[in-house]
Motif scaffolding. Structure first.
Motif, PDB file in Angstrom:
ATOM      1  N   SER A  80       0.810  -1.224   0.000  1.00 34.89           N
ATOM      2  CA  SER A  80       0.000   0.000   0.000  1.00 34.89           C
ATOM      3  C   SER A  80       0.838   1.267   0.000  1.00 34.89           C
ATOM      4  O   SER A  80       0.359   2.323  -0.372  1.00 34.89           O
ATOM      5  N   CYS A  81       2.103   1.166   0.423  1.00 33.87           N
ATOM      6  CA  CYS A  81       2.912   2.385   0.477  1.00 33.87           C
ATOM      7  C   CYS A  81       4.327   2.079  -0.009  1.00 33.87           C
ATOM      8  O   CYS A  81       4.516   1.743  -1.171  1.00 33.87           O
ATOM      9  N   ASP A  82       5.314   2.167   0.853  1.00 34.88           N
ATOM     10  CA  ASP A  82       6.693   2.008   0.386  1.00 34.88           C
ATOM     11  C   ASP A  82       7.340   0.730   0.890  1.00 34.88           C
ATOM     12  O   ASP A  82       8.551   0.606   0.887  1.00 34.88           O
ATOM     13  N   GLY A 123      -4.400   3.455   0.605  1.00 33.52           N
ATOM     14  CA  GLY A 123      -2.994   3.516   0.253  1.00 33.52           C
ATOM     15  C   GLY A 123      -2.814   4.223  -1.070  1.00 33.52           C
ATOM     16  O   GLY A 123      -3.742   4.838  -1.591  1.00 33.52           O
ATOM     17  N   LEU A 124      -1.612   4.105  -1.602  1.00 29.87           N
ATOM     18  CA  LEU A 124      -1.301   4.736  -2.891  1.00 29.87           C
ATOM     19  C   LEU A 124      -1.828   3.851  -4.011  1.00 29.87           C
ATOM     20  O   LEU A 124      -1.500   2.669  -4.078  1.00 29.87           O
TER      21      LEU A 124
END
Ligand SMILES: [Zn+2]
Lengths: 338, 235
Positions: free
Chosen positions: A13-15, A87-88
């Motif tokens: 969802s992110c890094d 998330g992204l």
């Protein structure tokens, strides 16, 4: 004795590219986390396109590592869990596309999971006997939620931030103090050497009955304080600013969590999310918990960060409740918990 | 040998199954912003209709770009995961080469994909003795820069790809009679072209596998470009 359920779970969802293999929602067979933090540090924060590019480079390598470490093959998998949101969007899509393809190829159920729910479920992994109901405070760089966990996979949302997430406030204040990204751990560390009562930053409680949070006013107060001092050429004690700011954040978080626990008459509060690793938050929560006879729970630090094991746990409990997704599962960058 | 191919580089989602030289099935949809929802159900539909399972596929192929960054990652993540589960080979095919492959034309073949703000992803291709040769490497450029190059060419030119929809009149004005536009059915990305190219390339893809296949973006992310600029200014 029913058969063990083996879950392959993917979180992008992110890094962090993370893949886990879970047994029955509470036992980690593997939990591989590939962090991109060094890449994003030079940008001063997570860049969505850069994160997505890293995910597509990593994803199958991490999947294989997770299988190898769990000592299983694809054929042993019973369900596939994946973060659906929040998330992204570009980052989430890499994980969702992989998860769907695996679920389809294996002809096994796909379970789309809410990332916030994943953070809550990290506590089921840490505490093998933990059963709902309990209160959960989810605090991370992107989220601040106060939740009543009514049953497995059943939540009532009581409070949320009206502006910045708690972790976001840490990052912004850290930047203003010239500290590296991510700000949370650095401020937590400096706070131990500073005086938390040195500066009287505001505690924002909002309306009397509200369980919501607001951190942007506090952030502005810190920025104003720093500007004023700099203009007057006065010394800034970074440790004191860090400690006083952190104290202002965690007092409100703890107060509202305790108040909700009393209202719901539960004797357990769990903390979850990246900020749950904050030692200032943990110790104040434990101190207040002891006074109020409330047990305070929090996952080990690795389970506080974004990881796929927590997604596998949430997928398992949803699967047991019959919550299964179709292969047309769509990404939900702004997915709500309830 | 059965190959499953997908292309999600543009707004078209397309998947196909091919067995050696024969098409078994193809499914294409032109529907905005829905690759993630559609792709796996589309693959399932095609394979189910053919009474095939993923395990029956011997080779997995995907268009690797250039194109929509997000679209590329959806297609590539999907194909890599399918290949991974059954430990099968994967082939990445240039989206531009696959577009050029749609066309039989005696002259220059120039696919163009919209890259926004009057820029296009493009390359130049030519059939020579039954083989599609790449004359100009895939790149991203202003449509006018491309037309400046093409105007100097003596060969007739045929163009296809979704850039046509935006720039057709402008191209016609500049290149006049020597430019032809592909028929609509040959204008869009087709997974069958990806599949056939993959079959041709499969023995030359040493080193490519479901671990390391990545999109051919042709452009760094905006953040990377800005960071580089900052770093070079600081020096
Ligand atoms: Zn998180």
């Amino acid at each position: 004795m029913s058969k063990d359920i083996i879950t392959l779970a993917i979180e992008t969802s992110c890094d962090e590219t993370s893949v886990a293999v879970m047994k029955n929602g509470r036992e980690i067979l593997s939990n591989i986390i590939s962090s991109q933090i060094d890449i994003h540090r030079k940008f001063g924060g997570v860049v969505p396109e850069v994160a997505s590019r890293k995910h597509i480079e990593n994803i199958n390598i991490i999947i294989q590592e997770a299988l190898d470490e769990a000592n299983i093959t694809f054929n042993d998998i019973d369900i596939v869990g994946v973060t659906q949101g929040p998330g992204l969007v570009g980052a989430l899509l890499v994980g969702i596309s992989s998860a769907k393809a695996i679920a389809y190829a294996l002809n096994k159920p796909l379970v789309g999971v809410n990332h916030i729910e994943g953070h809550i479920c990290a506590n089921y992994i840490e505490y093998k006997d933990l059963k709902p109901p309990f209160i959960c405070l989810v605090v991370s760089g992107g989220h601040t939620y106060l939740v009543y966990v009514k049953d497995y996979a059943e939540y009532e949302l009581y409070g949320r931030t009206r502006d910045d997430a708690a972790g976001e406030a840490f990052d912004k204040v850290a930047r203003a103090l010239g500290l590296p990204y991510p700000g949370g751990p650095v401020i937590d560390k400096l706070s131990k050497e500073g005086n938390a009562a040195a500066i009287d930053f505001p505690r924002v409680y909002l309306e009397q009955d509200s369980y919501d949070f607001s951190f942007s006013g506090l952030k502005t107060a810190v920025l104003n304080y720093l500007n004023e001092r700099r203009q007057k050429g006065e010394e800034i004690v970074v440790e004191d600013v860090a400690a006083s700011f952190q104290q202002a954040v965690i007092e409100v978080l703890v107060d509202k969590s305790i108040r909700l626990a009393k209202e719901k008459a539960t004797d357990k509060i769990a903390i979850a999310g990246g900020v749950a690793a904050n030692e200032g938050l943990r110790s104040l929560m434990e101190k207040r918990g002891k006074e109020e006879n409330i047990q305070i729970l929090y996952p080990s630090k690795i389970l506080c960060t974004d990881n796929a094991a927590m997604i596998g746990s949430a997928a398992y409990f949803n699967y047991m409740k019959g919550n299964i997704s179709g292969l047309d599962l769509s990404v939900a960058p702004n997915l709500e918990l309830v | 040998m059965k190959v499953l191919a997908v292309d999600t580089s543009t707004v078209i989602a397309t998947c196909a199954v091919m067995e050696e030289e024969k098409m078994l099935g193809e499914y294409s949809l032109d529907q905005k912003m829905s690759h993630s929802e559609n792709l796996v159900p589309m693959i399932k539909e095609v394979l189910d209709s053919l009474k095939l399972k993923v395990s029956d596929i011997d080779l997995f192929a995907v268009a690797i770009g250039p194109g929509s960054f997000t679209g590329l990652r959806i297609g590539i993540a999907t194909i890599k995961a399918l290949a991974h589960v059954y430990n099968k080979p994967v082939v990445g095919v240039s989206t531009l080469e696959a577009l050029a492959f749609n066309l039989s034309f005696n002259g220059l073949i120039v696919p163009i994909i919209d890259a926004r703000r009057d820029r296009v992803y493009t390359g130049i291709y030519k059939w020579e003795e039954g083989i599609l040769k790449n004359i100009m490497e895939p790149t991203v450029m202003e449509i006018d820069s491309l037309l400046d190059i093409l105007i100097k060419e003596e060969d007739p030119i045929m163009m296809n790809g979704n850039g046509i929809f935006l720039h057709r009149q402008h191209i016609k004005d500049k290149l006049g009679d020597k430019v032809y536009f592909a028929k609509n059915i040959h204008n869009s990305c087709r997974a069958l072209s990806v599949a056939e190219l993959a079959l041709q390339k499969k023995d030359k893809i040493e080193g490519t596998n479901y671990y390391n296949l990545v999109p051919e973006y042709l452009r760094e992310s905006q953040a990377q470009r800005e960071l580089k600029k900052k770093e070079s200014e600081a020096q």
